[in-house]
Design an enzyme around this catalytic site. Structure first.
Site, mmCIF file in Angstrom:
data_model
loop_
_atom_site.group_PDB
_atom_site.id
_atom_site.type_symbol
_atom_site.label_atom_id
_atom_site.label_comp_id
_atom_site.label_asym_id
_atom_site.label_seq_id
_atom_site.Cartn_x
_atom_site.Cartn_y
_atom_site.Cartn_z
ATOM 1 N N THR A 134 115.839 52.494 -101.349
ATOM 2 C CA THR A 134 116.282 51.713 -102.512
ATOM 3 C C THR A 134 116.505 50.263 -102.102
ATOM 4 O O THR A 134 116.169 49.335 -102.842
ATOM 5 C CB THR A 134 117.567 52.322 -103.103
ATOM 6 N N GLU A 136 123.113 60.296 -97.892
ATOM 7 C CA GLU A 136 123.607 60.975 -96.699
ATOM 8 C C GLU A 136 125.127 61.081 -96.743
ATOM 9 O O GLU A 136 125.723 61.954 -96.124
ATOM 10 C CB GLU A 136 123.184 60.219 -95.443
#
Lengths: 704, 166, 311
Positions: free
Chosen positions: A473, A655
């Site tokens: 991103t 994550e």
């Protein structure tokens, strides 16, 4: 037109995935395909005396049987950093399941039958399966010293020792020193779907597909046979292919009476397995932030990457952060208990403030991290009464995101106002395809449905270093944004900036503009964009963090004291994402990460026998969470302060939700039971054992 | 020679006796939406319906299906229109990497046929044989519950959601 | 998979003839949830696989005999869960069947297969044992009936001889009021193999019967005739003493699912719990009506979720 940024746009590629049309590598139809079966031994370390392939080669339908003897001298080795891994076991097997030969045949059945006919004469040898054994000078040496002739450590099982630090730990004064001798983050794990190696959309990777494992073998077989070749691993074989790096961390932390940290003194030993893969980088990067997101005036971190006769470890979601977070968060809890401080409060007192440098000469804290902690505490009901047998815990974690990197994007704005984005990012499930489309749509002021994102074909897409480290991103997002800006510059089409009261140019306006420009002959505008971060020679990791992935988890559990079973009552994750470009996808990523984290927290671990063989290969005895193992309530929240380096202030995500799971849940278990547990996973049996030990200790105390 | 009806089309096929139904679907009929993963009946990626019952196709021999009727993920959408479950999976963000999704949809389809109005606990139980490594269970459960809502509104098997009502 | 021939006979006599002819080279196939795995991992290499699902005498029916219910060899777990007669008279068997694998597994796996596979951890075994199940066996030489307790020999071993197959399982109806419950310990809440499993039956006369799995080479029975266990007035300590004595028959080992020590300790914990549930059910007139579908009822109510129907 509604604003595509911050909207839960439906997943690009979703239609193919719900209809079964999505082709993974195992699904691709290839004419003239040969099927590969690996040959392995049921031992960890063994000297190979001889391999007889005669019967296998003669089996009907077999086209090639390969052993390392067929690969020339010196035998080729490969690896992303250290070129230490042979294509097939060379002279000896170095871990349970290392392939010693491979068979390529016309059918799966023939390959399987012939693989069984390969005769291997071998002698089992003693091996190195634990951190203690790897550090013992009397143990066998895992890696041939000649592979690193100039390395003074070549006759040890330490591949590399990293030292980080600042201030002066030995001179630091502290009111309380918390020392934990055996914090073992035995978080070993494998992606269930990693049987597919390369693909346009690869399926979940979680790190396991980041660097070559068996790809060179498949390439050699294809070359030898002149045919396309496919290797589909069994699930059991994927367990023997990659795992998360296991470790033991010894932390000694000094605290002042007010709960602020005086020093951190950390020694971590990571058991990386038989070959380095990318594990040494995992160890280097995670230990670089082993002090966590805290203000630590004096720090000394010694991190060893140890070779062993176990499965090579590699990148795995969180890249070493879950392991170090388990250590620093256990220390924070221990200090809170001993100083009589609240566990939220002690964290708030130590968290680096936004803009504050907390690792010298690196990126300062780039988020309001206390906001995340307060949000998580509020959502879990911190401080409100608890039922009997219940407990709450909270933990934070921080990951050094991508450091260096290079992502290039091409955006083609077609004459009808639709656009094609060419990006080398892989959509392995994180939703990059959708997010990149949203960015292009917003920049060009066209509907998301008019944007097509093309990925995964290197004949078409420009260079992208990799899809990893929650970077896409930010890196590819910026590249796409810049490519769109390039188009707008070329067109002299200056859309108003994102913000309040914006009145977008309608797509009709754009179409008019394009048609006026190109007329009857037609054409298109091609924009190019990139984002790069170069190496910084003096930085221990090669470059500063482009951003930090900060995450806070709070959890409430109920523990059955008689059986040790832990039930998740409520689980809260907070991700500081800067800007959630697609909130639904952020939620999916964060909750998914939390569920995966609950796996290594509560049940997942590889169990070795005393000869280094994995006893729980495959889906039967390696347990991962099911739909019945999710918390009764889950809540994922975001902090959006638009303070990231990505488009619209976005940071990476995906994550975070996994990194503080174990310490948050363990902290809750401690509150529920009074028992401190330093080993993972928190299986019913382990929790029960610790309760028993605690009870025995209490009884012994009261008997006296 | 065996005869099977797959997604409404009948096939006569010569297969080795040791061929599984999963291999038949994937290798002979090219229906690769049904996934192969654990080969033990533990992960659910190969879930299909045989005579209307959900099964792990990795544990069924092709020969056992002789004369039977099979539905795979490819047979769930009709004329390119997603069925209510597929639509709900996309609407609720239940799809990440996608590998387990065909199996999840088939297991959910069976669940809703057996129990048209399941509770969240029923959905968790009904789908606990379908592993999702992306951990999207929350969204998957939401999707199945939402599909149930849709099916209450529209009885057409491939009806809901396309009109963009939600 | 090693190549084999597949056959689907239509009559029992054909099956028996094939079994007689091929002996150890033949494998019987019903649900296939164990057999196909073994074929794939090559741990079994038959020359012939005999599918018994089209055999007319072995149709998947649950019949009634003078003494009770007769469950045909091809009846699957999902059918056991749904059958109203089994739900009424043998609720612990329903509870056990509902824990066998996922729904996809229970749509294929047969009760008879679960017994013939003779896994020490077979979840339906303890329930069948406490209900006094009997096994009907046939071969070309004739038929015989053995109690399930006699049927099990050791891990993967039963009294079945070469050429024999199980045609059905009989469940005798009780002649007195009784209540039973099945419970087990697993590593996770979703589908799992049991670390230990057990069934407890309390009879109105005071006799209490336990059956245990995964804590010895085969599932086994342990009975208390003293009446103490079922006596609401007996002290916990007294009951524990009896339970400990019953549990001396258990010989758990350490494996990936749990250690010997943990299994031993959990036997007592789970036995106490099962006993309490069985006694409660015996006293509750509304029972029997077991909760379905393996709801997560093994945990003392983490605030408001997952609990199945009342009972």
């Amino acid at each position: 037109m509604s604003d595509p940024i911050g909207a839960s746009v439906r997943r690009g590629g979703g239609y193919d995935r719900v209809t079964g049309r999505q082709k993974y590598v195992g699904d691709l139809h290839l004419e003239d395909l040969l099927h590969v079966k690996l040959v392995h031994l049921d031992v960890a370390r063994a000297r190979i005396r001889s391999i007889d392939t005669t019967a296998a080669a003669a089996f009907e339908g077999v086209r090639c049987v390969l052993t390392s003897a067929d690969l020339g001298q010196p035998a080729p080795r490969f690896g992303p950093v250290y070129e230490d891994r042979p294509i097939l076991a060379l002279g000896e097997t170095k871990y349970h399941g290392q392939p010693v030969a491979a068979v390529a045949a016309e059918t799966k059945a023939a390959a399987e039958a012939a693989a069984e006919l390969v005769r291997v004469d071998y002698e089992e040898l003693p091996g190195v399966f634990t951190v203690a054994a790897a550090l013992d000078p009397a143990s066998p040496i895992v890696q041939e010293p000649e592979l690193r002739p100039d390395d003074p450590l070549r006759r040890t099982n330490t591949l590399r020792e990293r030292r980080y630090g600042w201030g002066n730990v030995d001179a630091a004064r502290a009111d309380l020193v918390v020392e934990n001798k055996r914090i073992i983050a035995r978080v070993l794990k494998l992606p269930l779907a990693s049987v597919r190696i390369i693909a346009p959309d690869s399926g979940g990777a979680f790190g396991g597909k980041q660097h070559p494992k068996y790809e060179p073998l498949v390439a050699v077989l294809a070359q030898r046979t002149g045919r396309p070749v496919r290797l589909v691993l069994t699930l059991e074989e994927t367990f023997q292919e990659v795992r998360r790096t296991s470790c033991e961390i010894h932390a000694r932390t000094g605290f002042n009476a007010d709960g602020t940290i005086a020093f951190q003194d950390i020694q971590s030993n990571f058991l990386m397995g038989a070959y380095a893969d990318i594990a040494e980088r995992v160890i280097a990067k995670s230990n670089y932030l082993a002090c966590g997101p805290y203000r630590v005036p004096n720090a000394r971190i010694i991190a060893r990457a140890l070779l062993s006769h176990t499965t090579p470890s590699t990148a795995f979601r969180g890249f070493g952060t879950p392991q170090v977070a388990w250590a620093h968060e256990s220390q924070m809890d221990a200090a809170a208990r001993q100083l009589g401080l609240d566990r939220v409060e002690i964290r708030l007192r130590n968290l680096a403030r936004k803009g504050e440098t907390f690792v010298p000469n690196d990126t300062p804290a780039d988020g309001n991290w206390a906001e995340s902690v307060r949000k998580a505490a509020a959502a879990i009901g911190w401080g409100t009464p608890l039922g009997p047998g219940h407990g709450r815990g909270i933990a934070v974690a921080i990951k050094e995101s991508a450091t260096t990197g290079a992502s290039y994007a091409i955006v083609r704005l077609h004459w009808d106002g639709s656009a094609t984005v060419l990006a080398g990012t892989s959509d392995m499930g994180q939703g990059a395809r959708t997010v990149l489309a949203q960015i292009a749509a917003n920049e060009l002021r066209i509907p998301v449905e008019s944007v097509r994102v093309v990925m995964g074909d290197t004949a078409v897409v420009p260079f992208d270093l990799q899809t990893s480290a929650s970077r896409s991103t930010v890196f590819m997002g910026q590249a796409v944004m810049r490519a769109c800006q390039d188009i707008k510059t070329q067109l002299g089409y200056d859309s108003p900036p994102l913000g309040e009261g914006r009145v977008g140019v309608s797509s009709t306006d754009l179409t008019d503009l394009l048609q006026t420009r190109f007329g009857a002959v037609r054409g298109e505008v091609i924009g190019v964009g990139s984002m790069r971060r170069e190496y910084l020679a003096e930085h221990p990791l090669g470059e500063m963090a482009s951003f930090y992935e900060f995450s806070c988890t709070a959890s409430e559990v109920a523990v059955d004291p008689e059986t040790g079973e832990v039930a998740l009552v409520r689980h809260v994750t907070v991700a500081d994402v800067g800007k959630a470009i697609n909130p639904q996808q952020v939620q999916g990523q964060d909750e998914g990460a939390a569920v995966m984290g609950l796996g290594h927290t509560l049940m997942e671990h590889l169990i070795l026998d005393d000869r280094g063989r994995i006893k729980n290969l495959g889906a039967l005895d390696y347990r991962i969470p099911t739909s019945k193992d999710v918390p009764l309530e889950m809540c994922s929240l975001v902090v959006e302060n638009a303070d990231g380096p990505g488009p619209y202030g976005a940071k990476g995500a995906g994550e975070g939700g996994l990194m503080p799971t174990a310490p948050a849940v363990a902290s809750a278990v401690t509150e529920a039971t009074g028992v401190v547990i330093r080993d993972l996973p928190l299986t019913p049996e382990r929790v029960w054992q610790e309760i028993q030990r605690h009870e025995r200790g209490r009884q012994a105390g009261s008997d006296r | 020679m065996i005869r099977v009806t797959v997604n409404g089309s009948s096939h006569a096929l010569d297969v080795m006796d040791s061929t599984t139904l999963l291999d038949l679907l994937r290798d002979r009929l090219g229906l690769t939406g049904t996934k192969e993963c654990c080969d033990l009946g533990e992960c659910g990626a190969c879930t299909i319906l045989v005579e209307g019952r959900s099964v792990n196709s990795c544990l069924v021999l092709a020969a056992e299906a002789n004369g039977q009727s099979i539905t795979t993920i490819e047979g769930v959408a009709s004329d390119g229109r997603l069925n209510r479950l597929q639509d709900a999976f996309l609407e609720k963000g239940a799809v990440q990497c996608g590998f387990c999704i065909p199996g999840q949809v088939m297991a959910a389809e069976y669940l809703l046929r057996q129990n048209p109005h399941p509770s969240a606990a029923d959905v968790k139980e009904g789908l606990c044989g379908n592993l999702c490594r992306c951990g999207a269970y929350e969204q998957i459960i939401e999707a199945v519950l939402a599909a149930n809502q849709t099916s209450r509104e529209s009885l057409s098997p491939s009806g809901g959601g396309q009109g963009g009502g939600r | 998979m090693h190549p084999f021939a597949y056959t689907r006979p239509a009559t029992l006599s054909d099956v028996l003839a094939l079994l007689d002819k091929h002996g150890g080279e033949a494998c019987l196939l019903a649900g296939g949830t164990d057999l196909v795995v073994e074929l794939r991992n090559r741990s079994r290499r038959p020359s012939i696989v005999i599918d018994i699902k089209q055999v007319k005498e072995l149709a998947p029916t649950i019949g009634e005999t003078e003494r009770g219910l007769r469950i045909g060899a091809t009846v699957v777990m999902a059918d056991i869960e749904k059958d109203s007669r089994i739900r009424r008279h043998f609720p612990a068997l329903v509870e056990a069947a509902a824990t066998v694998g996922s729904i996809q597994i229970r749509n294929r796996a047969t009760l008879t297969g679960n017994i013939c596979h003779a896994s020490p951890a077979a979840d339906t075994a303890p329930a069948l044992l406490v209900y006094g199940a009997e096994v009907n066996v046939a071969s070309v030489r004739g038929t015989r009936r053995v109690t399930l307790d006699q049927f099990f020999v050791g891990p993967g071993k039963t009294v079945l001889k070469r050429g024999e197959l199980v045609t059905s399982i009989d469940l005798p109806l009780a002649d007195n009021r009784r209540a039973a419950t099945f419970t087990r310990l697993t590593r996770r809440r979703g589908v799992d193999l049991a670390t230990i499993n057990l069934c407890c039956k309390v009879e109105a006369g005071g006799r209490t019967t336990f059956a245990y799995g995964a804590v010895g080479p085969r599932p086994f029975l342990a009975t208390d005739d003293s009446g103490m266990l079922a006596d609401p007035r007996a002290s916990d300590a007294a009951k524990d003493e009896i339970l400990r004595r019953l549990l001396t028959k258990a010989t758990p080992i350490s494996d990936v699912r749990g250690s010997r020590e943990y299994r031993r300790a959990m036997l007592l914990v789970m036995s106490r719990r099962a006993l309490r549930t069985a006694i409660d059910r015996l006293q509750d007139d509304r029972f029997p009506s077991p909760s379905t579908g393996g709801q997560d009822d093994r945990f003392p109510s983490p605030s408001g979720g997952g609990k199945g129907g009342g009972a």
